[in-house]
Design a protein around this motif. Structure first.
Motif, PDB file in Angstrom:
ATOM      1  N   LEU A 154      -1.330  -7.551   4.369  1.00 33.82           N
ATOM      2  CA  LEU A 154      -1.357  -5.949   3.590  1.00 33.82           C
ATOM      3  C   LEU A 154       0.368  -5.449   4.161  1.00 33.82           C
ATOM      4  CD1 LEU A 154      -4.361  -4.345   4.679  1.00 33.82           C
ATOM      5  CD2 LEU A 154      -3.842  -5.378   2.510  1.00 33.82           C
ATOM      6  N   ASN A 208      -6.513   2.511   0.536  1.00 35.19           N
ATOM      7  CA  ASN A 208      -6.335   1.564   2.018  1.00 35.19           C
ATOM      8  C   ASN A 208      -6.996   1.738   2.730  1.00 35.19           C
ATOM      9  OD1 ASN A 208      -3.514   2.159   0.840  1.00 35.19           O
ATOM     10  ND2 ASN A 208      -2.936   3.289   2.794  1.00 35.19           N
ATOM     11  N   ASN A 227      -8.174  -2.926   3.894  1.00 35.37           N
ATOM     12  CA  ASN A 227      -8.515  -3.332   5.045  1.00 35.37           C
ATOM     13  C   ASN A 227      -9.856  -3.926   4.810  1.00 35.37           C
ATOM     14  OD1 ASN A 227      -6.292  -2.392   6.399  1.00 35.37           O
ATOM     15  ND2 ASN A 227      -6.437  -0.451   5.825  1.00 35.37           N
ATOM     16  N   ASP A 241       3.100  -2.461   4.153  1.00 34.31           N
ATOM     17  CA  ASP A 241       3.680  -0.731   3.404  1.00 34.31           C
ATOM     18  C   ASP A 241       4.583  -0.503   2.481  1.00 34.31           C
ATOM     19  OD1 ASP A 241       1.810   0.109   5.872  1.00 34.31           O
ATOM     20  OD2 ASP A 241       2.983  -0.010   7.268  1.00 34.31           O
ATOM     21  N   LEU A 288       0.560  -1.063   0.051  1.00 33.68           N
ATOM     22  CA  LEU A 288      -0.017  -0.363  -0.048  1.00 33.68           C
ATOM     23  C   LEU A 288       1.060   1.688  -0.498  1.00 33.68           C
ATOM     24  CD1 LEU A 288      -3.024  -0.897   2.762  1.00 33.68           C
ATOM     25  CD2 LEU A 288      -3.058  -1.234   0.004  1.00 33.68           C
TER      26      LEU A 288
END
Length: 342
Positions: A81, A66, A70, A83, A58
């Motif tokens: 997920l 985002n 989720n 970052d 993401l």
């Protein structure tokens, strides 16, 4: 062979004796609120017997991407997920690969629409050919009239040259493919994507795979729907970046330069120089400078004449946009290549 590679047949009747290898699907995501849910659900619902996981990297999206991601993670434990603060594609891909687990790694995009047998076909092709990376066709399909013109240009040799992942062709080894399904061992062998390659990272990594003895394999059976840019400005920016980063690949790997990559830069240079010559001649310069008009008028004749052939079957309102689309792609790519710079 790992336990997750034990054999059973795919649900796709066209694929025989397919081992149920575990597959990690990696996807860099940035501002994909509109398409992400559909794209991920298509992947989770593949006709494939083996275990799957979808790892989303993401980036700093400006929309509700985002939140959509989720919700997908909560709904299905196979969604992971990670970052990607930079938002850059190669960084996100490497982060997603590092967080994934299975022996095969499939790259996908947040707006890609893959058919239900895509993963099964990818694994079958990897097993059958022994290739390190397999991929298929970037099947551009437009919705608006402008997008339809762009899609036709992107699937025509006049627009993008003869690359098989754009225009199709016979199954076999290729310099690069669209997206790709990899053996994890190949990714590890070349240390993944080069994070300094903001664009053209797929082509550059496929080059390293081939240089280290691996095979990149094209099959038209792997077909991914691609949605083209919806405006001249967006298309010009896209192709400028394509050309700019192709120049960077050539700078790092000079032996990859070919006549096909020089076509657009030569068109830009020729039309520009010819126009200047013609204008100078028209403003009182030597009469022979009027010959310069042959370059831009010749190019115009080429794309208009080529559009008559390439545009067959398009709605008239899309066809009349095709010459401008082709010129935008050629000149943006060519100027980006001439401009260069990482």
């Amino acid at each position: 062979m790992n336990a997750d590679q034990a054999g059973s047949d795919s649900q796709d009747p066209g694929v025989r004796n397919l081992p149920s290898a575990g597959v990690s699907i990696v996807m860099p995501v940035l501002n994909e609120e509109k398409y992400l849910d559909t794209s991920v659900r298509r992947l989770l619902n593949q006709q494939y017997d083996g275990p799957l996981e979808v790892v989303l990297a993401l980036g700093p999206s400006q929309d509700a991407t985002n939140e959509v991601a989720n919700a997908l993670r909560i709904a299905d434990a196979r969604v992971i997920l990670v970052d990607n603060p930079s938002g850059r594609t190669p960084t996100g891909l490497n982060s997603a690969i590092a967080a994934s687990h299975y022996s095969y790694v499939v790259r996908c995009d947040g707006h890609a629409e893959v058919p239900s047998d895509y993963i099964a076909t990818a694994v079958e092709t990897l097993e059958r050919t022994g290739a390190d990376n397999v991929g298929g066709i970037m099947a551009a399909e437009g919705v608006t009239l402008f997008e339809q013109a762009v899609a036709r240009a992107m699937t025509s040799p006049l627009g993008v040259g003869g690359a098989s992942f754009h225009v199709g062709g016979q199954e076999g080894p290729a310099p690069t493919v669209y997206l790709g399904a990899f053996r994890r061992s190949a990714l590890e062998r070349v240390n993944g994507y080069d994070e300094t390659m903001i664009r053209a990272q797929d082509w550059e990594m496929n080059l390293r795979i081939r240089e280290t003895g691996g095979v990149v394999w094209f099959t038209p059976r792997m077909r991914v729907t691609y949605r083209p840019r919806g405006s001249v400005r967006a298309l010009a920016k896209q192709y400028f970046e394509y050309g700019r980063w192709r120049r960077e690949v050539v700078r790092r790997h000079p032996d990859t330069l070919s006549a096909r990559y020089l076509a657009a830069p030569l068109a830009v240079s020729g039309a520009g120089v010819g126009t200047v010559m013609g204008l100078v001649g028209a403003l009182g310069g030597p009469s022979w400078l009027a010959l310069g008009w042959l370059a831009p008028t010749g190019y115009l004749a080429l794309i208009v004449g080529g559009s008559v052939v390439a545009g067959r079957g398009l709605p008239f309102s899309a066809w009349v946009r095709l010459p401008a689309v082709l010129a935008t792609m050629h000149f943006s790519w060519g100027w980006g290549f001439l401009r260069g710079g990482a």
